[in-house]
Each structure stands twice: as C-alpha cells, then as structure tokens.
Design an enzyme around this catalytic site. Structure first.
Site, PDB file in Angstrom:
ATOM      1  N   GLY A  43       0.814  -1.220   0.000  1.00  0.00           N
ATOM      2  CA  GLY A  43       0.000   0.000   0.000  1.00  0.00           C
ATOM      3  C   GLY A  43       0.843   1.263   0.000  1.00  0.00           C
ATOM      4  CB  CYS A  44       3.844   2.220   1.930  1.00  0.00           C
ATOM      5  SG  CYS A  44       3.087   2.015   3.565  1.00  0.00           S
ATOM      6  CB  THR A  45       4.975   0.416  -3.038  1.00  0.00           C
ATOM      7  OG1 THR A  45       5.990  -0.053  -2.145  1.00  0.00           O
ATOM      8  CG2 THR A  45       5.532   0.534  -4.443  1.00  0.00           C
TER       9      THR A  45
END
Length: 153
Positions: A43-45
């Site tokens: 998700g952060c990517t």
C-alpha cells in the site's frame, strides 16, 4: 488526527537528498504531508507512486509534497531508488512528528494489537494551518483527491 483550522505543528526533519525540511520555512506554499507505515510495502508503494506521478501537477499548483514515515533515510533512499520515486521522503525515526500529528496510534492486524502509523494525509495552507486532513486513507484515488483539494485552496 489533528483537526482542520489548527496550526500545523512545526518540525525539522532529515529528508532524502541530504537536506533538512523545516515546515514553517516552506510558507507561503501549501504543503501536503502523507504519513505512511513503511517503505517498500504494498500500500505504501502504491501511495508513494501515486504522489510521485502527480508531483508535477502539485508543483504547478504551488504545493510541496512530502512522505513521512519512521523509516531511516537509508531505507528511504532504497525505496526511492527501487520504485523510481520523485517525492521527497522525511525520516521521523523518533516518531515525534507522527505523535504531534496524531497518526501514531494503536492498530490491529491478524488479531494482534500494536502501535504504528495510521496512513493519513494533511494539507497545510499558506498560513500554516491545517486546511484538511484525511485519516485512515484508502490508497486508490487518494492522491488525486488531495490534488483537487490543493487546487481548491
């Protein structure tokens, strides 16, 4: 999470590119801070890539955009290199900025409770006040929504 119309807590944090960023020194530019849990996670990517792809539009609107996590600058540098990001990432290793913005909170995953960064974004206006905040962000379409809010300032 910090409320709209409150003054954004000032900070100075180390940034990728061997610089430091002091929030108050960025005025009168609007500032977007997206807080994310960890470098190189799914998700952060996706979130960092979305903000990177829209960075030229944020800059055209006069806004500065920064990602913040508790990861080290070394981790951030690897994340930027691996994912070809162009958004500067700030390292809040001691967590004080995350706490000031109310994004360091209790989380639950797979039945376990732990402390971590709740994916959140704040938009700070030209006077240094929180214009809008997005707690518990869902990644798809989020960067576009933030860009629309910047353009509406």
């Amino acid at each position: 999470m910090i409320d709209a119309n409150e003054m954004a807590p000032d900070f100075t944090l180390p940034s990728t590119g061997d610089t430091e960023v002091t929030l108050s020194a960025l005025r009168p530019a609007p500032v977007v801070l997206f807080f994310y849990p960890r470098d190189n996670t799914s998700g952060c990517t996706k979130e960092a890539i979305a903000f990177s792809e829209l960075l030229p539009e944020f800059e055209a609107a006069g806004a500065k955009v920064f990602g913040i996590s508790k990861d080290s600058l070394s981790s951030h540098d690897k994340f930027i290199s691996k994912q070809n990001l162009n958004v500067p990432l700030l390292s809040d290793e001691n967590g004080s900025v995350c706490e000031d913005y109310g994004v360091w909170a209790e989380k639950k995953m797979y039945g376990k409770t732990f402390m971590g960064i709740v994916r959140s974004t704040v938009l700070i206006d030209a006077t240094g006040k929180i214009s809008r905040s997005w707690p518990k962000v869902k990644v798809p379409g989020h960067a576009e929504e933030v860009l629309d809010a910047v353009k509406a300032l």
